[in-house]
Design a protein around this motif. Sequence first.
Motif, mmCIF file in Angstrom:
data_model
loop_
_atom_site.group_PDB
_atom_site.id
_atom_site.type_symbol
_atom_site.label_atom_id
_atom_site.label_comp_id
_atom_site.label_asym_id
_atom_site.label_seq_id
_atom_site.Cartn_x
_atom_site.Cartn_y
_atom_site.Cartn_z
ATOM 1 N N SER A 1 -7.522 -43.113 22.585
ATOM 2 C CA SER A 1 -8.842 -43.577 22.147
ATOM 3 C C SER A 1 -9.805 -42.417 21.940
ATOM 4 O O SER A 1 -10.624 -42.438 21.016
ATOM 5 C CB SER A 1 -9.416 -44.573 23.162
ATOM 6 N N ASP A 2 -9.694 -41.374 22.793
ATOM 7 C CA ASP A 2 -10.601 -40.237 22.624
ATOM 8 C C ASP A 2 -10.155 -39.312 21.501
ATOM 9 O O ASP A 2 -10.807 -38.312 21.219
ATOM 10 C CB ASP A 2 -10.789 -39.460 23.934
ATOM 11 N N ASP A 3 -9.028 -39.629 20.844
ATOM 12 C CA ASP A 3 -8.609 -38.892 19.653
ATOM 13 C C ASP A 3 -9.093 -39.575 18.375
ATOM 14 O O ASP A 3 -8.803 -39.115 17.270
ATOM 15 C CB ASP A 3 -7.090 -38.756 19.604
ATOM 16 N N THR B 1 -9.427 -42.264 34.607
ATOM 17 C CA THR B 1 -10.598 -42.359 33.737
ATOM 18 C C THR B 1 -11.615 -41.312 34.149
ATOM 19 O O THR B 1 -11.782 -41.012 35.330
ATOM 20 C CB THR B 1 -11.230 -43.760 33.843
ATOM 21 N N VAL C 1 -12.517 -40.548 16.524
ATOM 22 C CA VAL C 1 -13.947 -40.234 16.589
ATOM 23 C C VAL C 1 -14.665 -40.808 15.365
ATOM 24 O O VAL C 1 -14.045 -41.064 14.323
ATOM 25 C CB VAL C 1 -14.194 -38.710 16.667
#
Length: 408
Positions: free
Chosen positions: A306-308, A99, A310
Amino acid sequence: MDYFELVKNVNPCKTAIIEDGNVYTYGQVSDMALKLAGTLLKKKVFIIKEDGILKQLVAFLACNAAGIVPVIVPSDAKKMPEINDVPEDACMAVMTSGTAGIPKLLYRTYKSWAGFFPVQNEIFGINKESILFAHGSLAFTGNLNLYMAQFYAGGTVVAENKFNPRRWADIIEKENVNAVYLIPSKLMLLPDIIKGHNNNVKSVISGSQSLGIDDARKLKKIFPMSDITLYYGASELSYVTYVKYKDMKTDRNFIGKPFPGVKVSIKDGMIYVDSKYHAEGINCPYSVSDNGYMDKEGNLYFQGRSDDIVLIHGRKISLINIENELEKMEDIREAAVVSVLDNQKNILIAFISIKSSNININDIFSNLRKTLAHYEMPCKIIVSGEIPHNGSGKKDKKKILEIYGQKQ
């Protein structure tokens, strides 16, 4: 049992690895590992930071021979992982970004990988007659796993350190390679180079990125006798799902059905996996924060980490979906989409690597409007050289953002 014993037990005269054209038998590899093992300082975990595949492999096996837990890290790694509590049965570790980009170690027992080798080898078409071509560092967990599975089968690995697709094509022909393992962005360079047909390649294995039926058809033209397999997996969980050529779709998010013995479920749009072949300390069902959904037939569709996902104007946008639409276009080799703050607003910017200098950006926008909603459209499309990748072969969005920031 460990990986040193695995290699030592194969016929010592059989070729284990051909690195950059140099041939090494199973006997030579195990002898080099045993010799190095005698020089290693006794410690719980040994960090291997070498820039050559053979050196990485020998050091890895030497650690097993010496009773030390090895972890191979990228040769250019700046941050080293902290050595935490080592499980008693661990025989290796892999490094993940963790993380917030803080490196962490995932420990593995021998059984948690090797126990699955018979299953994956059958699906991937790997056996003692296999001559598997691969490129890149063993710090990439996918490479390390496929090497060990190949050695488990008693086959041969043809390994190249340098990024040189034209040489790869020559080596695949010269060494009578019958199985190829590359991530899609590397794999799809071959149809542009190989103009004829190679009937010797029986298996093409790929993962870590998307691959649709259109790409697979291009591969079939140069490897007409091959069985093409795309897999989805994670360092924490090993292999999760796979799809064969005959079942591939135009939807590049499609990543197939679970491997035998693996259960997949979706909760709140997140992929959860239940498998006994996982890293130590993992409680299943487990999620690596990948987003996806399943259809009525039990097929899995990948929608990115998850960070893909937005938020743009209050709407959830999948960056992976936009990248896939871009990569469907004939003249685009690879695409990476990022969200940046511009005048206090989040906007989408697409970076593309191209096959032809004659590409027209306006035509790209026009094509995207046919398949994307207006709120999914990138505000800018920037032609890049090559899309940067991290050690595990995934698109390096952090580096892309750094490059974008430097150009502003």
